[in-house]
Scaffold this motif. Structure first.
Motif, PDB file in Angstrom:
ATOM      1  N   CYS A  97      10.606   0.771   6.786  1.00 42.16           N
ATOM      2  CA  CYS A  97      10.579  -0.288   7.744  1.00 42.16           C
ATOM      3  C   CYS A  97       9.346  -0.989   7.607  1.00 42.16           C
ATOM      4  O   CYS A  97       8.905  -2.363   7.832  1.00 42.16           O
ATOM      5  CB  CYS A  97      10.977   0.107   8.939  1.00 42.16           C
ATOM      6  N   LEU A  98       8.049  -0.112   7.678  1.00 36.67           N
ATOM      7  CA  LEU A  98       6.835  -0.763   7.695  1.00 36.67           C
ATOM      8  C   LEU A  98       6.361  -1.613   6.449  1.00 36.67           C
ATOM      9  O   LEU A  98       5.662  -2.789   6.239  1.00 36.67           O
ATOM     10  CB  LEU A  98       5.884   0.431   7.798  1.00 36.67           C
ATOM     11  N   ILE A  99       7.162  -1.394   5.270  1.00 41.07           N
ATOM     12  CA  ILE A  99       7.068  -2.131   3.950  1.00 41.07           C
ATOM     13  C   ILE A  99       7.649  -3.414   4.044  1.00 41.07           C
ATOM     14  O   ILE A  99       6.954  -4.456   3.728  1.00 41.07           O
ATOM     15  CB  ILE A  99       7.548  -1.244   2.648  1.00 41.07           C
ATOM     16  N   LEU A 100       8.763  -3.437   4.673  1.00 47.55           N
ATOM     17  CA  LEU A 100       9.490  -4.568   5.076  1.00 47.55           C
ATOM     18  C   LEU A 100       8.941  -5.266   5.830  1.00 47.55           C
ATOM     19  O   LEU A 100       8.632  -6.726   5.935  1.00 47.55           O
ATOM     20  CB  LEU A 100      11.059  -4.305   5.445  1.00 47.55           C
ATOM     21  N   LEU A 101       8.121  -4.705   6.974  1.00 50.75           N
ATOM     22  CA  LEU A 101       7.481  -5.754   8.061  1.00 50.75           C
ATOM     23  C   LEU A 101       6.138  -6.365   7.398  1.00 50.75           C
ATOM     24  O   LEU A 101       5.954  -7.149   7.363  1.00 50.75           O
ATOM     25  CB  LEU A 101       7.090  -4.597   9.103  1.00 50.75           C
ATOM     26  N   LEU A 102       5.403  -5.542   6.702  1.00 51.26           N
ATOM     27  CA  LEU A 102       4.329  -6.171   5.874  1.00 51.26           C
ATOM     28  C   LEU A 102       4.642  -7.112   4.952  1.00 51.26           C
ATOM     29  O   LEU A 102       4.195  -8.286   4.833  1.00 51.26           O
ATOM     30  CB  LEU A 102       3.528  -4.960   4.946  1.00 51.26           C
ATOM     31  N   LEU A 103       5.825  -7.048   4.244  1.00 51.86           N
ATOM     32  CA  LEU A 103       6.404  -8.186   3.315  1.00 51.86           C
ATOM     33  C   LEU A 103       6.694  -9.265   4.087  1.00 51.86           C
ATOM     34  O   LEU A 103       6.558 -10.462   3.822  1.00 51.86           O
ATOM     35  CB  LEU A 103       7.485  -7.725   2.463  1.00 51.86           C
ATOM     36  N   GLY A 104       7.454  -9.245   5.081  1.00 52.11           N
ATOM     37  CA  GLY A 104       7.909 -10.251   6.245  1.00 52.11           C
ATOM     38  C   GLY A 104       6.663 -10.890   6.676  1.00 52.11           C
ATOM     39  O   GLY A 104       6.723 -12.173   7.253  1.00 52.11           O
ATOM     40  N   MET A 105       5.601 -10.079   7.075  1.00 53.51           N
ATOM     41  CA  MET A 105       4.521 -10.743   7.608  1.00 53.51           C
ATOM     42  C   MET A 105       3.649 -11.533   6.754  1.00 53.51           C
ATOM     43  O   MET A 105       2.564 -12.312   7.182  1.00 53.51           O
ATOM     44  CB  MET A 105       3.544  -9.752   8.636  1.00 53.51           C
ATOM     45  N   PHE A 106       3.674 -11.222   5.363  1.00 55.45           N
ATOM     46  CA  PHE A 106       2.788 -11.687   4.501  1.00 55.45           C
ATOM     47  C   PHE A 106       2.456 -13.305   4.541  1.00 55.45           C
ATOM     48  O   PHE A 106       1.476 -13.830   4.310  1.00 55.45           O
ATOM     49  CB  PHE A 106       3.098 -11.065   3.028  1.00 55.45           C
ATOM     50  N   PRO A 107       3.890 -14.091   4.714  1.00 52.01           N
ATOM     51  CA  PRO A 107       3.403 -15.511   4.906  1.00 52.01           C
ATOM     52  C   PRO A 107       2.497 -16.025   5.935  1.00 52.01           C
ATOM     53  O   PRO A 107       1.913 -17.053   5.735  1.00 52.01           O
ATOM     54  CB  PRO A 107       5.035 -15.882   5.008  1.00 52.01           C
ATOM     55  N   ALA A 131      -1.029  -5.481  -0.487  1.00 52.00           N
ATOM     56  CA  ALA A 131      -0.559  -4.610  -1.598  1.00 52.00           C
ATOM     57  C   ALA A 131      -0.812  -3.069  -1.535  1.00 52.00           C
ATOM     58  O   ALA A 131      -0.002  -2.576  -1.950  1.00 52.00           O
ATOM     59  CB  ALA A 131      -0.836  -5.467  -2.804  1.00 52.00           C
ATOM     60  N   LEU A 132      -2.229  -2.933  -1.297  1.00 53.71           N
ATOM     61  CA  LEU A 132      -2.453  -1.610  -0.973  1.00 53.71           C
ATOM     62  C   LEU A 132      -1.780  -0.903  -0.046  1.00 53.71           C
ATOM     63  O   LEU A 132      -1.341   0.283  -0.351  1.00 53.71           O
ATOM     64  CB  LEU A 132      -4.091  -1.456  -0.833  1.00 53.71           C
ATOM     65  N   PHE A 133      -1.555  -1.462   1.292  1.00 50.65           N
ATOM     66  CA  PHE A 133      -0.745  -0.903   2.130  1.00 50.65           C
ATOM     67  C   PHE A 133       0.736  -0.538   1.919  1.00 50.65           C
ATOM     68  O   PHE A 133       1.196   0.520   1.999  1.00 50.65           O
ATOM     69  CB  PHE A 133      -0.935  -1.774   3.418  1.00 50.65           C
ATOM     70  N   VAL A 134       1.181  -1.336   0.891  1.00 47.64           N
ATOM     71  CA  VAL A 134       2.773  -1.333   0.820  1.00 47.64           C
ATOM     72  C   VAL A 134       2.656  -0.224  -0.364  1.00 47.64           C
ATOM     73  O   VAL A 134       3.607   0.822  -0.365  1.00 47.64           O
ATOM     74  CB  VAL A 134       3.278  -2.652   0.081  1.00 47.64           C
ATOM     75  N   ILE A 135       1.656  -0.139  -1.402  1.00 45.77           N
ATOM     76  CA  ILE A 135       1.697   0.921  -2.286  1.00 45.77           C
ATOM     77  C   ILE A 135       1.654   2.155  -1.740  1.00 45.77           C
ATOM     78  O   ILE A 135       2.164   3.333  -2.051  1.00 45.77           O
ATOM     79  CB  ILE A 135       0.568   0.867  -3.475  1.00 45.77           C
ATOM     80  N   LEU A 136       0.724   2.383  -0.686  1.00 44.17           N
ATOM     81  CA  LEU A 136       0.349   3.676  -0.058  1.00 44.17           C
ATOM     82  C   LEU A 136       1.698   4.112   0.905  1.00 44.17           C
ATOM     83  O   LEU A 136       1.995   5.314   0.825  1.00 44.17           O
ATOM     84  CB  LEU A 136      -0.975   3.675   0.822  1.00 44.17           C
ATOM     85  N   LEU A 137       2.413   3.180   1.404  1.00 47.76           N
ATOM     86  CA  LEU A 137       3.512   3.489   2.134  1.00 47.76           C
ATOM     87  C   LEU A 137       4.563   3.949   1.002  1.00 47.76           C
ATOM     88  O   LEU A 137       5.220   5.035   1.334  1.00 47.76           O
ATOM     89  CB  LEU A 137       4.043   2.264   2.821  1.00 47.76           C
ATOM     90  N   ALA A 138       4.606   3.497  -0.027  1.00 48.40           N
ATOM     91  CA  ALA A 138       5.642   3.743  -0.963  1.00 48.40           C
ATOM     92  C   ALA A 138       5.300   5.064  -1.649  1.00 48.40           C
ATOM     93  O   ALA A 138       5.984   5.989  -1.716  1.00 48.40           O
ATOM     94  CB  ALA A 138       5.846   2.780  -2.248  1.00 48.40           C
ATOM     95  N   LEU A 139       4.035   5.644  -1.553  1.00 46.44           N
ATOM     96  CA  LEU A 139       3.700   6.834  -1.947  1.00 46.44           C
ATOM     97  C   LEU A 139       4.262   7.912  -1.051  1.00 46.44           C
ATOM     98  O   LEU A 139       4.300   9.037  -1.424  1.00 46.44           O
ATOM     99  CB  LEU A 139       2.102   7.036  -2.299  1.00 46.44           C
ATOM    100  N   THR A 140       4.211   7.637   0.204  1.00 48.18           N
ATOM    101  CA  THR A 140       4.878   8.545   1.291  1.00 48.18           C
ATOM    102  C   THR A 140       6.189   8.833   1.034  1.00 48.18           C
ATOM    103  O   THR A 140       6.821   9.895   1.559  1.00 48.18           O
ATOM    104  CB  THR A 140       4.556   8.247   2.505  1.00 48.18           C
TER     105      THR A 140
END
Length: 142
Positions: A97-107, A131-140
């Motif tokens: 959900c946080l990955i999706l939120l970051l992607l949604g807020m990027f614009p 991008a770093l935050f998304v990658i780190l979230l993906a690593l979890t």
């Protein structure tokens, strides 16, 4: 830059606690979740802090309705995600959900950088941090 500092400091403190015997943090992934949670709670505070909130509202693209409500909603979602990262049963869902939120807020970040609305990083460093935050979230998730 401040969210990155919160993330790194939280990760290092949690990792140290793990090395000192706090078993729940005796691995890099739980420590990373603590660092990410601290970073998102730090970001949440900006959504509600009286001096920072107007800047957050100004970052919302002009075509979006009710920027004040959107800032409140995203702040609440960031806080919920941060808490979710710390609960083993909800860690995966919170990270996704946080990955999706970051992607949604990027614009909004792009819009703010183009309109020179918010202080802070220009679009290049801002994009790299996202991008770093998304990658780190993906690593979890692994």
């Amino acid at each position: 830059m401040a969210p990155l500092v919160a993330l790194v400091a939280g990760f290092l403190a949690a990792r140290l606690a793990g090395l000192l015997g706090f078993e729940a943090l005796d691995a890099w992934q739980p420590s990373l979740r603590v660092g990410l949670a601290l970073m998102f709670l730090f970001a949440t505070a900006a959504h509600f802090h009286p001096k920072l909130r107007p800047e957050m509202i100004g970052m919302v693209p002009p075509r979006m309705p009710r920027p004040d409500v959107l800032v409140t909603i995203t702040g609440v979602l960031e806080a919920a995600g941060a808490i979710g990262l710390l609960i083993p049963a909800t860690t995966r869902a919170a990270a996704v959900c946080l990955i999706l939120l970051l992607l949604g807020m990027f614009p909004a970040n792009i819009s703010a950088a183009r309109r020179h609305v918010a202080q802070g990083d220009p679009i290049g460093p801002r994009s790299a941090l996202q991008a770093l935050f998304v990658i780190l979230l993906a690593l979890t998730l692994v």
